[in-house]
Design a protein around this motif. Structure first.
Motif, PDB file in Angstrom:
ATOM      1  N   ASP A 125     -61.357 -26.746 -62.707  1.00 15.29           N
ATOM      2  CA  ASP A 125     -60.981 -26.248 -61.373  1.00 15.29           C
ATOM      3  C   ASP A 125     -60.074 -25.031 -61.451  1.00 15.29           C
ATOM      4  O   ASP A 125     -59.989 -24.267 -60.492  1.00 15.29           O
ATOM      5  CB  ASP A 125     -60.271 -27.360 -60.579  1.00 15.29           C
ATOM      6  CG  ASP A 125     -61.236 -28.491 -60.218  1.00 15.29           C
ATOM      7  OD1 ASP A 125     -62.446 -28.264 -60.310  1.00 15.29           O
ATOM      8  OD2 ASP A 125     -60.755 -29.584 -59.869  1.00 15.29           O
ATOM      9  N   GLN A 134     -65.029 -25.326 -57.061  1.00 18.25           N
ATOM     10  CA  GLN A 134     -66.165 -26.208 -56.825  1.00 18.25           C
ATOM     11  C   GLN A 134     -67.213 -25.525 -55.944  1.00 18.25           C
ATOM     12  O   GLN A 134     -68.419 -25.720 -56.125  1.00 18.25           O
ATOM     13  CB  GLN A 134     -65.680 -27.501 -56.159  1.00 18.25           C
ATOM     14  CG  GLN A 134     -64.848 -28.395 -57.074  1.00 18.25           C
ATOM     15  CD  GLN A 134     -65.648 -28.877 -58.282  1.00 18.25           C
ATOM     16  OE1 GLN A 134     -66.809 -29.244 -58.163  1.00 18.25           O
ATOM     17  NE2 GLN A 134     -65.013 -28.860 -59.444  1.00 18.25           N
ATOM     18  N   ASN A 135     -66.771 -24.715 -54.978  1.00 16.08           N
ATOM     19  CA  ASN A 135     -67.717 -24.010 -54.108  1.00 16.08           C
ATOM     20  C   ASN A 135     -68.612 -23.073 -54.914  1.00 16.08           C
ATOM     21  O   ASN A 135     -69.819 -22.954 -54.634  1.00 16.08           O
ATOM     22  CB  ASN A 135     -66.964 -23.215 -53.037  1.00 16.08           C
ATOM     23  CG  ASN A 135     -66.308 -24.116 -52.006  1.00 16.08           C
ATOM     24  OD1 ASN A 135     -66.716 -25.266 -51.828  1.00 16.08           O
ATOM     25  ND2 ASN A 135     -65.291 -23.607 -51.326  1.00 16.08           N
ATOM     26  N   GLU A 136     -68.007 -22.393 -55.897  1.00 14.12           N
ATOM     27  CA  GLU A 136     -68.796 -21.482 -56.726  1.00 14.12           C
ATOM     28  C   GLU A 136     -69.790 -22.242 -57.591  1.00 14.12           C
ATOM     29  O   GLU A 136     -70.945 -21.822 -57.757  1.00 14.12           O
ATOM     30  CB  GLU A 136     -67.869 -20.629 -57.590  1.00 14.12           C
ATOM     31  CG  GLU A 136     -67.061 -19.605 -56.809  1.00 14.12           C
ATOM     32  CD  GLU A 136     -65.999 -18.939 -57.659  1.00 14.12           C
ATOM     33  OE1 GLU A 136     -66.307 -17.871 -58.231  1.00 14.12           O
ATOM     34  OE2 GLU A 136     -64.876 -19.470 -57.742  1.00 14.12           O
ATOM     35  N   LEU A 137     -69.349 -23.363 -58.158  1.00  9.61           N
ATOM     36  CA  LEU A 137     -70.256 -24.151 -58.988  1.00  9.61           C
ATOM     37  C   LEU A 137     -71.428 -24.686 -58.173  1.00  9.61           C
ATOM     38  O   LEU A 137     -72.586 -24.638 -58.611  1.00  9.61           O
ATOM     39  CB  LEU A 137     -69.500 -25.314 -59.644  1.00  9.61           C
ATOM     40  CG  LEU A 137     -68.613 -24.977 -60.856  1.00  9.61           C
ATOM     41  CD1 LEU A 137     -67.961 -26.234 -61.398  1.00  9.61           C
ATOM     42  CD2 LEU A 137     -69.424 -24.300 -61.961  1.00  9.61           C
ATOM     43  N   HIS A 138     -71.145 -25.210 -56.991  1.00 12.89           N
ATOM     44  CA  HIS A 138     -72.206 -25.791 -56.167  1.00 12.89           C
ATOM     45  C   HIS A 138     -73.114 -24.720 -55.571  1.00 12.89           C
ATOM     46  O   HIS A 138     -74.205 -25.045 -55.074  1.00 12.89           O
ATOM     47  CB  HIS A 138     -71.591 -26.649 -55.061  1.00 12.89           C
ATOM     48  CG  HIS A 138     -71.022 -27.938 -55.561  1.00 12.89           C
ATOM     49  ND1 HIS A 138     -71.799 -28.951 -56.076  1.00 12.89           N
ATOM     50  CD2 HIS A 138     -69.739 -28.379 -55.653  1.00 12.89           C
ATOM     51  CE1 HIS A 138     -71.044 -29.963 -56.450  1.00 12.89           C
ATOM     52  NE2 HIS A 138     -69.767 -29.635 -56.209  1.00 12.89           N
ATOM     53  N   ASP A 143     -77.891 -22.920 -58.124  1.00  8.45           N
ATOM     54  CA  ASP A 143     -79.049 -23.796 -57.963  1.00  8.45           C
ATOM     55  C   ASP A 143     -79.590 -24.179 -59.341  1.00  8.45           C
ATOM     56  O   ASP A 143     -80.050 -23.324 -60.106  1.00  8.45           O
ATOM     57  CB  ASP A 143     -80.138 -23.081 -57.149  1.00  8.45           C
ATOM     58  CG  ASP A 143     -81.322 -23.993 -56.854  1.00  8.45           C
ATOM     59  OD1 ASP A 143     -81.209 -25.209 -57.116  1.00  8.45           O
ATOM     60  OD2 ASP A 143     -82.337 -23.485 -56.364  1.00  8.45           O
ATOM     61  N   GLU A 202     -81.772 -26.907 -59.649  1.00  6.08           N
ATOM     62  CA  GLU A 202     -82.925 -27.791 -59.432  1.00  6.08           C
ATOM     63  C   GLU A 202     -84.110 -27.360 -60.288  1.00  6.08           C
ATOM     64  O   GLU A 202     -84.802 -28.194 -60.894  1.00  6.08           O
ATOM     65  CB  GLU A 202     -83.311 -27.790 -57.955  1.00  6.08           C
ATOM     66  CG  GLU A 202     -84.390 -28.813 -57.618  1.00  6.08           C
ATOM     67  CD  GLU A 202     -84.677 -28.897 -56.123  1.00  6.08           C
ATOM     68  OE1 GLU A 202     -85.665 -29.532 -55.744  1.00  6.08           O
ATOM     69  OE2 GLU A 202     -83.881 -28.308 -55.341  1.00  6.08           O
ATOM     70  N   ARG A 232     -75.496 -32.712 -64.294  1.00  6.78           N
ATOM     71  CA  ARG A 232     -75.571 -31.677 -63.255  1.00  6.78           C
ATOM     72  C   ARG A 232     -74.354 -30.748 -63.301  1.00  6.78           C
ATOM     73  O   ARG A 232     -74.480 -29.527 -63.192  1.00  6.78           O
ATOM     74  CB  ARG A 232     -75.694 -32.338 -61.879  1.00  6.78           C
ATOM     75  CG  ARG A 232     -77.006 -33.081 -61.677  1.00  6.78           C
ATOM     76  CD  ARG A 232     -77.104 -33.664 -60.280  1.00  6.78           C
ATOM     77  NE  ARG A 232     -77.127 -32.633 -59.254  1.00  6.78           N
ATOM     78  CZ  ARG A 232     -78.220 -31.975 -58.876  1.00  6.78           C
ATOM     79  NH1 ARG A 232     -79.386 -32.231 -59.452  1.00  6.78           N
ATOM     80  NH2 ARG A 232     -78.173 -31.060 -57.926  1.00  6.78           N
ATOM     81  N   ARG A 233     -73.180 -31.333 -63.475  1.00  3.21           N
ATOM     82  CA  ARG A 233     -71.962 -30.510 -63.523  1.00  3.21           C
ATOM     83  C   ARG A 233     -71.962 -29.622 -64.760  1.00  3.21           C
ATOM     84  O   ARG A 233     -71.623 -28.442 -64.696  1.00  3.21           O
ATOM     85  CB  ARG A 233     -70.734 -31.400 -63.495  1.00  3.21           C
ATOM     86  CG  ARG A 233     -69.398 -30.650 -63.454  1.00  3.21           C
ATOM     87  CD  ARG A 233     -68.279 -31.613 -63.128  1.00  3.21           C
ATOM     88  NE  ARG A 233     -66.988 -30.961 -63.023  1.00  3.21           N
ATOM     89  CZ  ARG A 233     -66.108 -30.868 -64.020  1.00  3.21           C
ATOM     90  NH1 ARG A 233     -66.404 -31.391 -65.206  1.00  3.21           N
ATOM     91  NH2 ARG A 233     -64.948 -30.262 -63.853  1.00  3.21           N
ATOM     92  N   ARG A 235     -74.292 -26.709 -64.402  1.00  2.00           N
ATOM     93  CA  ARG A 235     -73.709 -25.657 -63.552  1.00  2.00           C
ATOM     94  C   ARG A 235     -72.671 -24.848 -64.334  1.00  2.00           C
ATOM     95  O   ARG A 235     -72.583 -23.624 -64.184  1.00  2.00           O
ATOM     96  CB  ARG A 235     -73.081 -26.290 -62.313  1.00  2.00           C
ATOM     97  CG  ARG A 235     -74.102 -26.753 -61.285  1.00  2.00           C
ATOM     98  CD  ARG A 235     -73.426 -27.099 -59.965  1.00  2.00           C
ATOM     99  NE  ARG A 235     -74.404 -27.297 -58.910  1.00  2.00           N
ATOM    100  CZ  ARG A 235     -74.852 -28.489 -58.513  1.00  2.00           C
ATOM    101  NH1 ARG A 235     -74.385 -29.592 -59.097  1.00  2.00           N
ATOM    102  NH2 ARG A 235     -75.738 -28.589 -57.539  1.00  2.00           N
ATOM    103  N   TYR A 287     -72.813 -20.945 -65.126  1.00  2.00           N
ATOM    104  CA  TYR A 287     -71.716 -20.034 -64.774  1.00  2.00           C
ATOM    105  C   TYR A 287     -71.279 -19.224 -65.994  1.00  2.00           C
ATOM    106  O   TYR A 287     -70.893 -18.058 -65.871  1.00  2.00           O
ATOM    107  CB  TYR A 287     -70.541 -20.815 -64.200  1.00  2.00           C
ATOM    108  CG  TYR A 287     -69.454 -19.930 -63.638  1.00  2.00           C
ATOM    109  CD1 TYR A 287     -69.633 -19.232 -62.451  1.00  2.00           C
ATOM    110  CD2 TYR A 287     -68.246 -19.765 -64.312  1.00  2.00           C
ATOM    111  CE1 TYR A 287     -68.651 -18.397 -61.946  1.00  2.00           C
ATOM    112  CE2 TYR A 287     -67.250 -18.933 -63.813  1.00  2.00           C
ATOM    113  CZ  TYR A 287     -67.457 -18.255 -62.639  1.00  2.00           C
ATOM    114  OH  TYR A 287     -66.489 -17.424 -62.143  1.00  2.00           O
TER     115      TYR A 287
END
Length: 392
Positions: free
Chosen positions: A183, A188-192, A195, A197, A235-236, A239, A243
Protein backbone atom coordinates in the motif's frame (compact mmCIF):
# COMPACT_ATOMS: atom_id res chain seq x y z
CA UNK A 1 57.22 16.71 68.23
CA UNK A 2 55.14 17.59 71.28
CA UNK A 3 53.49 14.82 73.26
CA UNK A 4 50.14 16.59 72.96
CA UNK A 5 48.55 19.66 71.43
CA UNK A 6 45.50 21.73 72.27
CA UNK A 7 43.22 22.49 69.32
CA UNK A 8 40.81 25.42 69.21
CA UNK A 9 37.84 24.68 66.93
CA UNK A 10 35.57 27.72 66.83
CA UNK A 11 32.18 26.65 65.44
CA UNK A 12 33.55 23.46 63.83
CA UNK A 13 32.16 20.01 64.55
CA UNK A 14 34.95 17.57 63.69
CA UNK A 15 33.99 13.87 63.19
CA UNK A 16 35.69 11.40 65.48
CA UNK A 17 37.32 9.52 62.60
CA UNK A 18 38.99 12.66 61.18
CA UNK A 19 42.76 12.27 60.85
CA UNK A 20 45.21 14.97 62.02
CA UNK A 21 48.96 15.33 61.73
CA UNK A 22 51.32 17.75 63.48
CA UNK A 23 54.62 18.78 61.87
CA UNK A 24 57.20 21.53 62.07
CA UNK A 25 56.47 24.74 60.17
CA UNK A 26 60.05 24.86 58.89
CA UNK A 27 62.09 21.71 59.33
CA UNK A 28 65.38 23.47 58.50
CA UNK A 29 64.78 26.15 61.10
CA UNK A 30 65.32 25.76 64.83
CA UNK A 31 61.92 27.35 65.40
CA UNK A 32 59.52 25.22 67.43
CA UNK A 33 56.43 26.54 65.62
CA UNK A 34 54.11 23.71 64.64
CA UNK A 35 51.39 23.22 62.03
CA UNK A 36 48.46 20.86 62.23
CA UNK A 37 46.55 19.46 59.24
CA UNK A 38 43.66 17.05 59.01
CA UNK A 39 41.00 15.81 56.67
CA UNK A 40 37.69 14.00 56.59
CA UNK A 41 36.04 13.29 53.22
CA UNK A 42 36.00 16.48 51.17
CA UNK A 43 36.72 18.72 54.19
CA UNK A 44 40.29 19.77 55.00
CA UNK A 45 41.43 21.27 58.33
CA UNK A 46 44.41 23.55 58.85
CA UNK A 47 45.76 25.10 62.06
CA UNK A 48 48.67 27.31 63.07
CA UNK A 49 50.25 27.55 66.50
CA UNK A 50 49.18 30.41 68.78
CA UNK A 51 51.34 32.29 71.23
CA UNK A 52 49.43 30.77 74.15
CA UNK A 53 50.70 27.69 75.92
CA UNK A 54 48.82 25.20 78.02
CA UNK A 55 49.74 22.32 80.23
CA UNK A 56 47.82 19.10 80.24
CA UNK A 57 47.61 16.91 83.33
CA UNK A 58 48.10 13.27 82.38
CA UNK A 59 47.30 10.61 84.99
CA UNK A 60 48.93 7.16 84.85
CA UNK A 61 46.14 4.63 85.46
CA UNK A 62 48.50 2.03 86.94
CA UNK A 63 50.56 4.13 89.33
CA UNK A 64 48.08 6.94 89.90
CA UNK A 65 50.83 9.52 89.30
CA UNK A 66 50.03 12.76 87.50
CA UNK A 67 52.45 14.59 85.25
CA UNK A 68 52.15 17.95 83.51
CA UNK A 69 52.83 18.11 79.77
CA UNK A 70 53.32 21.37 77.92
CA UNK A 71 51.00 21.54 74.87
CA UNK A 72 50.97 24.23 72.17
CA UNK A 73 47.63 25.70 71.09
CA UNK A 74 46.46 25.52 67.44
CA UNK A 75 43.56 27.49 65.97
CA UNK A 76 42.01 25.27 63.31
CA UNK A 77 39.85 26.32 60.35
CA UNK A 78 38.16 24.19 57.70
CA UNK A 79 37.49 24.44 54.00
CA UNK A 80 36.19 22.32 51.11
CA UNK A 81 39.11 20.85 49.19
CA UNK A 82 37.81 21.60 45.69
CA UNK A 83 37.11 25.20 46.55
CA UNK A 84 40.61 25.76 47.85
CA UNK A 85 42.03 24.14 44.71
CA UNK A 86 39.90 26.51 42.64
CA UNK A 87 41.25 29.45 44.60
CA UNK A 88 44.79 28.19 43.97
CA UNK A 89 44.05 28.00 40.24
CA UNK A 90 42.72 31.54 40.36
CA UNK A 91 45.94 32.70 41.99
CA UNK A 92 47.95 30.91 39.31
CA UNK A 93 45.81 32.49 36.56
CA UNK A 94 46.28 35.93 38.06
CA UNK A 95 50.02 35.36 38.24
CA UNK A 96 49.99 34.31 34.59
CA UNK A 97 48.05 37.46 33.67
CA UNK A 98 50.56 39.55 35.61
CA UNK A 99 53.48 37.95 33.74
CA UNK A 100 51.69 38.56 30.42
CA UNK A 101 51.16 42.22 31.32
CA UNK A 102 54.80 42.59 32.29
CA UNK A 103 56.01 40.98 29.05
CA UNK A 104 53.62 43.18 27.07
CA UNK A 105 54.96 46.30 28.76
CA UNK A 106 58.54 45.27 27.95
CA UNK A 107 57.58 44.53 24.35
CA UNK A 108 55.87 47.88 23.89
CA UNK A 109 58.85 49.70 25.37
CA UNK A 110 61.75 47.85 23.76
CA UNK A 111 60.30 45.50 21.12
CA UNK A 112 60.74 45.61 17.36
CA UNK A 113 58.02 46.88 15.04
CA UNK A 114 56.98 43.33 14.30
CA UNK A 115 56.73 42.49 18.01
CA UNK A 116 54.73 45.66 18.73
CA UNK A 117 52.33 44.85 15.87
CA UNK A 118 51.84 41.34 17.30
CA UNK A 119 51.11 42.81 20.76
CA UNK A 120 48.56 45.21 19.25
CA UNK A 121 46.81 42.37 17.39
CA UNK A 122 46.75 40.19 20.51
CA UNK A 123 45.30 43.02 22.61
CA UNK A 124 42.63 43.72 19.99
CA UNK A 125 41.55 40.06 19.86
CA UNK A 126 41.85 39.37 23.57
CA UNK A 127 38.64 38.81 25.51
CA UNK A 128 38.40 40.24 28.98
CA UNK A 129 36.78 37.55 31.16
CA UNK A 130 35.83 40.07 33.82
CA UNK A 131 33.92 42.15 31.28
CA UNK A 132 32.03 39.06 30.10
CA UNK A 133 30.86 38.05 33.58
CA UNK A 134 27.85 40.34 33.42
CA UNK A 135 26.89 39.04 30.00
CA UNK A 136 26.81 35.32 30.81
CA UNK A 137 23.02 35.16 30.99
CA UNK A 138 22.59 37.17 27.81
CA UNK A 139 25.08 34.97 25.96
CA UNK A 140 23.29 31.78 27.06
CA UNK A 141 19.90 33.23 26.06
CA UNK A 142 21.18 34.33 22.66
CA UNK A 143 22.67 30.89 22.01
CA UNK A 144 19.35 29.27 22.93
CA UNK A 145 17.49 31.62 20.61
CA UNK A 146 19.94 30.96 17.78
CA UNK A 147 19.69 27.17 18.17
CA UNK A 148 15.95 27.00 18.78
CA UNK A 149 15.28 26.74 15.04
CA UNK A 150 17.74 23.86 14.53
CA UNK A 151 16.03 20.56 13.65
CA UNK A 152 15.60 17.90 16.33
CA UNK A 153 17.03 14.39 16.03
CA UNK A 154 13.65 13.09 14.82
CA UNK A 155 13.39 15.88 12.25
CA UNK A 156 16.92 15.18 10.99
CA UNK A 157 16.00 11.49 10.68
CA UNK A 158 12.87 12.37 8.71
CA UNK A 159 14.90 14.64 6.43
CA UNK A 160 17.42 11.86 5.81
CA UNK A 161 14.56 9.46 5.00
CA UNK A 162 13.06 12.03 2.62
CA UNK A 163 16.40 12.16 0.79
CA UNK A 164 16.17 8.45 0.00
CA UNK A 165 14.37 7.49 -3.24
CA UNK A 166 12.66 4.55 -1.52
CA UNK A 167 9.02 3.85 -0.70
CA UNK A 168 7.40 4.01 2.74
CA UNK A 169 9.10 1.47 4.98
CA UNK A 170 8.96 -0.08 8.46
CA UNK A 171 12.40 -0.47 10.02
CA UNK A 172 11.05 -1.90 13.31
CA UNK A 173 9.30 -5.01 12.03
CA UNK A 174 10.89 -8.46 12.20
CA UNK A 175 8.70 -9.70 9.32
CA UNK A 176 10.35 -9.10 5.96
CA UNK A 177 6.92 -8.95 4.23
CA UNK A 178 6.08 -5.83 6.26
CA UNK A 179 9.25 -3.83 5.54
CA UNK A 180 7.89 -2.35 2.31
CA UNK A 181 4.09 -2.64 2.46
CA UNK A 182 2.43 -2.79 -0.95
CA UNK A 183 0.00 0.00 0.00
CA UNK A 184 2.99 2.33 0.46
CA UNK A 185 4.11 1.63 -3.12
CA UNK A 186 0.90 1.55 -5.13
CA UNK A 187 -2.68 2.30 -4.11
CA UNK A 188 -5.47 -0.29 -4.19
CA UNK A 189 -7.36 1.82 -6.76
CA UNK A 190 -4.40 1.65 -9.13
CA UNK A 191 -4.01 -2.10 -8.69
CA UNK A 192 -7.71 -2.77 -9.28
CA UNK A 193 -7.57 -0.59 -12.41
CA UNK A 194 -5.40 -3.29 -14.02
CA UNK A 195 -7.44 -5.84 -15.96
CA UNK A 196 -6.04 -9.35 -15.43
CA UNK A 197 -9.02 -11.33 -16.67
CA UNK A 198 -7.41 -12.02 -20.04
CA UNK A 199 -4.22 -13.19 -18.32
CA UNK A 200 -6.18 -15.65 -16.15
CA UNK A 201 -8.04 -17.08 -19.16
CA UNK A 202 -4.87 -17.55 -21.23
CA UNK A 203 -3.87 -21.20 -21.67
CA UNK A 204 -0.14 -20.86 -22.35
CA UNK A 205 2.82 -18.53 -21.82
CA UNK A 206 2.54 -16.94 -25.26
CA UNK A 207 -1.12 -16.04 -24.75
CA UNK A 208 -0.37 -14.67 -21.27
CA UNK A 209 2.41 -12.45 -22.65
CA UNK A 210 0.04 -11.12 -25.30
CA UNK A 211 -2.65 -10.53 -22.67
CA UNK A 212 -0.38 -8.20 -20.70
CA UNK A 213 -1.49 -4.57 -21.07
CA UNK A 214 2.11 -3.37 -21.55
CA UNK A 215 4.91 -4.46 -23.82
CA UNK A 216 7.65 -5.51 -21.41
CA UNK A 217 10.52 -7.97 -21.30
CA UNK A 218 11.20 -11.42 -19.93
CA UNK A 219 11.03 -10.58 -16.20
CA UNK A 220 7.22 -10.33 -16.10
CA UNK A 221 6.62 -13.01 -18.76
CA UNK A 222 8.74 -15.58 -16.92
CA UNK A 223 6.94 -15.12 -13.60
CA UNK A 224 3.29 -15.24 -14.62
CA UNK A 225 3.22 -19.04 -14.76
CA UNK A 226 4.95 -19.44 -11.40
CA UNK A 227 2.55 -16.97 -9.73
CA UNK A 228 -0.46 -18.87 -11.09
CA UNK A 229 1.05 -22.25 -10.18
CA UNK A 230 1.78 -21.07 -6.64
CA UNK A 231 -1.94 -20.59 -6.04
CA UNK A 232 -1.41 -18.11 -3.20
CA UNK A 233 -3.16 -14.73 -3.53
CA UNK A 234 -2.97 -15.14 -7.31
CA UNK A 235 -5.10 -12.19 -8.44
CA UNK A 236 -3.28 -9.67 -6.25
CA UNK A 237 0.16 -10.98 -7.21
CA UNK A 238 -0.75 -10.89 -10.91
CA UNK A 239 -1.78 -7.25 -10.55
CA UNK A 240 1.51 -6.46 -8.76
CA UNK A 241 3.40 -8.22 -11.56
CA UNK A 242 1.47 -6.25 -14.19
CA UNK A 243 2.20 -3.00 -12.31
CA UNK A 244 5.93 -3.89 -12.33
CA UNK A 245 5.59 -4.20 -16.11
CA UNK A 246 3.86 -0.82 -16.22
CA UNK A 247 6.71 0.84 -14.29
CA UNK A 248 9.24 -0.79 -16.62
CA UNK A 249 7.31 0.61 -19.56
CA UNK A 250 7.18 4.09 -17.98
CA UNK A 251 10.94 3.94 -17.35
CA UNK A 252 11.46 3.04 -21.01
CA UNK A 253 9.30 6.04 -22.02
CA UNK A 254 10.87 8.42 -19.50
CA UNK A 255 11.87 10.93 -22.20
CA UNK A 256 8.22 11.78 -22.85
CA UNK A 257 7.30 15.33 -21.81
CA UNK A 258 3.51 15.17 -21.91
CA UNK A 259 0.81 12.74 -20.90
CA UNK A 260 -0.40 12.03 -24.48
CA UNK A 261 3.17 11.31 -25.59
CA UNK A 262 3.72 9.02 -22.59
CA UNK A 263 0.54 7.05 -23.33
CA UNK A 264 1.56 6.83 -26.98
CA UNK A 265 4.98 5.40 -26.07
CA UNK A 266 3.40 2.88 -23.69
CA UNK A 267 1.60 1.51 -26.72
CA UNK A 268 -1.59 0.47 -24.92
CA UNK A 269 -4.81 1.80 -23.52
CA UNK A 270 -3.57 2.61 -20.04
CA UNK A 271 -6.05 3.44 -17.26
CA UNK A 272 -5.85 7.09 -16.25
CA UNK A 273 -5.41 6.07 -12.59
CA UNK A 274 -2.09 4.39 -13.42
CA UNK A 275 -0.72 7.22 -15.56
CA UNK A 276 -1.80 9.93 -13.12
CA UNK A 277 -0.33 7.99 -10.20
CA UNK A 278 3.00 7.57 -12.01
CA UNK A 279 3.17 11.25 -12.93
CA UNK A 280 2.30 12.25 -9.37
CA UNK A 281 5.06 10.11 -7.84
CA UNK A 282 7.83 10.11 -10.40
CA UNK A 283 7.52 13.23 -12.61
CA UNK A 284 8.28 16.90 -12.05
CA UNK A 285 5.99 19.47 -13.59
CA UNK A 286 7.55 22.26 -15.60
CA UNK A 287 6.25 25.43 -17.21
CA UNK A 288 5.51 25.35 -20.90
CA UNK A 289 3.82 27.41 -23.57
CA UNK A 290 0.46 25.86 -22.73
CA UNK A 291 0.59 26.06 -18.95
CA UNK A 292 2.09 24.29 -15.97
CA UNK A 293 -0.14 21.23 -15.48
CA UNK A 294 1.47 17.80 -15.43
CA UNK A 295 -0.86 16.71 -18.20
CA UNK A 296 0.79 19.22 -20.53
CA UNK A 297 4.43 19.43 -19.45
CA UNK A 298 6.53 17.31 -17.11
CA UNK A 299 9.94 15.68 -16.91
CA UNK A 300 11.46 12.58 -15.32
CA UNK A 301 14.62 13.95 -13.72
CA UNK A 302 17.41 11.58 -12.53
CA UNK A 303 16.34 11.59 -8.88
CA UNK A 304 12.73 10.74 -9.77
CA UNK A 305 13.91 8.04 -12.17
CA UNK A 306 15.82 6.51 -9.25
CA UNK A 307 12.64 6.72 -7.19
CA UNK A 308 10.65 4.95 -9.93
CA UNK A 309 13.25 2.18 -10.09
CA UNK A 310 13.34 1.78 -6.29
CA UNK A 311 9.54 1.44 -6.15
CA UNK A 312 9.71 -1.16 -8.92
CA UNK A 313 12.56 -3.06 -7.21
CA UNK A 314 10.65 -3.12 -3.91
CA UNK A 315 7.81 -4.88 -5.76
CA UNK A 316 10.21 -7.37 -7.38
CA UNK A 317 11.42 -8.27 -3.87
CA UNK A 318 7.85 -9.25 -2.96
CA UNK A 319 7.43 -11.29 -6.15
CA UNK A 320 10.83 -13.07 -5.87
CA UNK A 321 10.57 -13.94 -2.19
CA UNK A 322 13.04 -11.14 -1.28
CA UNK A 323 15.92 -12.56 -3.33
CA UNK A 324 16.22 -10.84 -6.72
CA UNK A 325 18.66 -11.79 -9.45
CA UNK A 326 20.21 -8.42 -10.23
CA UNK A 327 22.23 -9.17 -13.36
CA UNK A 328 19.44 -10.25 -15.79
CA UNK A 329 17.11 -7.52 -14.48
CA UNK A 330 19.79 -4.87 -15.09
CA UNK A 331 20.26 -6.11 -18.67
CA UNK A 332 16.50 -5.99 -19.27
CA UNK A 333 16.37 -2.38 -18.06
CA UNK A 334 19.48 -1.50 -20.14
CA UNK A 335 21.32 -0.48 -16.97
CA UNK A 336 24.72 -1.34 -15.60
CA UNK A 337 24.46 -3.94 -12.81
CA UNK A 338 26.39 -1.56 -10.54
CA UNK A 339 23.57 1.02 -10.90
CA UNK A 340 20.93 -1.49 -9.88
CA UNK A 341 23.13 -2.76 -7.03
CA UNK A 342 23.35 0.78 -5.63
CA UNK A 343 19.55 1.09 -5.73
CA UNK A 344 19.06 -2.27 -4.00
CA UNK A 345 21.50 -1.17 -1.31
CA UNK A 346 19.45 1.99 -0.87
CA UNK A 347 16.52 -0.32 -0.14
CA UNK A 348 18.58 -2.02 2.60
CA UNK A 349 19.46 -5.15 0.65
CA UNK A 350 22.73 -7.04 0.93
CA UNK A 351 24.40 -8.07 -2.32
CA UNK A 352 25.99 -11.50 -2.67
CA UNK A 353 27.20 -13.98 -5.27
CA UNK A 354 25.06 -17.07 -5.88
CA UNK A 355 25.97 -20.20 -3.97
CA UNK A 356 27.07 -23.32 -5.83
CA UNK A 357 23.51 -24.70 -5.64
CA UNK A 358 21.98 -21.44 -6.90
CA UNK A 359 24.53 -21.19 -9.72
CA UNK A 360 23.63 -24.73 -10.80
CA UNK A 361 19.89 -23.92 -10.73
CA UNK A 362 20.52 -20.78 -12.80
CA UNK A 363 22.72 -22.69 -15.26
CA UNK A 364 25.77 -20.53 -14.55
CA UNK A 365 29.38 -21.57 -14.95
CA UNK A 366 31.86 -20.74 -12.20
CA UNK A 367 33.12 -17.78 -14.26
CA UNK A 368 29.59 -16.46 -14.81
CA UNK A 369 28.69 -16.96 -11.15
CA UNK A 370 31.61 -14.76 -10.09
CA UNK A 371 30.05 -11.78 -11.91
CA UNK A 372 26.44 -12.62 -11.03
CA UNK A 373 24.77 -10.74 -8.16
CA UNK A 374 21.74 -11.46 -5.99
CA UNK A 375 20.01 -8.81 -3.81
CA UNK A 376 18.67 -10.14 -0.49
CA UNK A 377 16.39 -8.28 1.91
CA UNK A 378 16.22 -9.34 5.56
CA UNK A 379 14.45 -8.06 8.66
CA UNK A 380 14.97 -5.91 10.58
CA UNK A 381 15.73 -3.30 7.94
CA UNK A 382 19.16 -1.63 8.10
CA UNK A 383 19.46 1.32 5.72
CA UNK A 384 22.85 2.67 4.64
CA UNK A 385 23.97 6.11 5.78
CA UNK A 386 22.90 8.99 3.58
CA UNK A 387 25.92 10.67 1.99
CA UNK A 388 25.28 14.24 0.91
CA UNK A 389 27.32 15.38 -2.07
CA UNK A 390 29.02 18.73 -1.80
CA UNK A 391 27.94 21.36 -4.28
CA UNK A 392 30.61 22.50 -6.68
Amino acid sequence: MPDAVVVRLPGINVPEDAKFEVFSKNQKSKSQDQLIEGEHGSIAYEGTQDDHKYCLAIKDAKTGKIRLVEAPVHSVSSHVKDRRELEDKTVIRQASVLRWEQRTALGEAFGTKKAKAAITDAARNRLDADMLEGFEGAIVDSVKDATSSLPSKEQRQQAMTADRPIPQHNSETSNVDEIYPIDGIVSQNELHAIDIEAIEKASNAEERAQALPFKVGDYVDNRIASVIADGSDVRRRLRILAYIGFLMAVYGARRATSKPKLVEKLGAEVPDDLVDGALRRFAVSKAGMFGTTKERNFTFDPSHCDKLLCYMLALTLHIDNFQVNVTPLAHELALKPSKLIDLFRNLGCTIKNPSATQAKELGLSSTQASTYRIAVLKAPLVLPDVVRRKRR
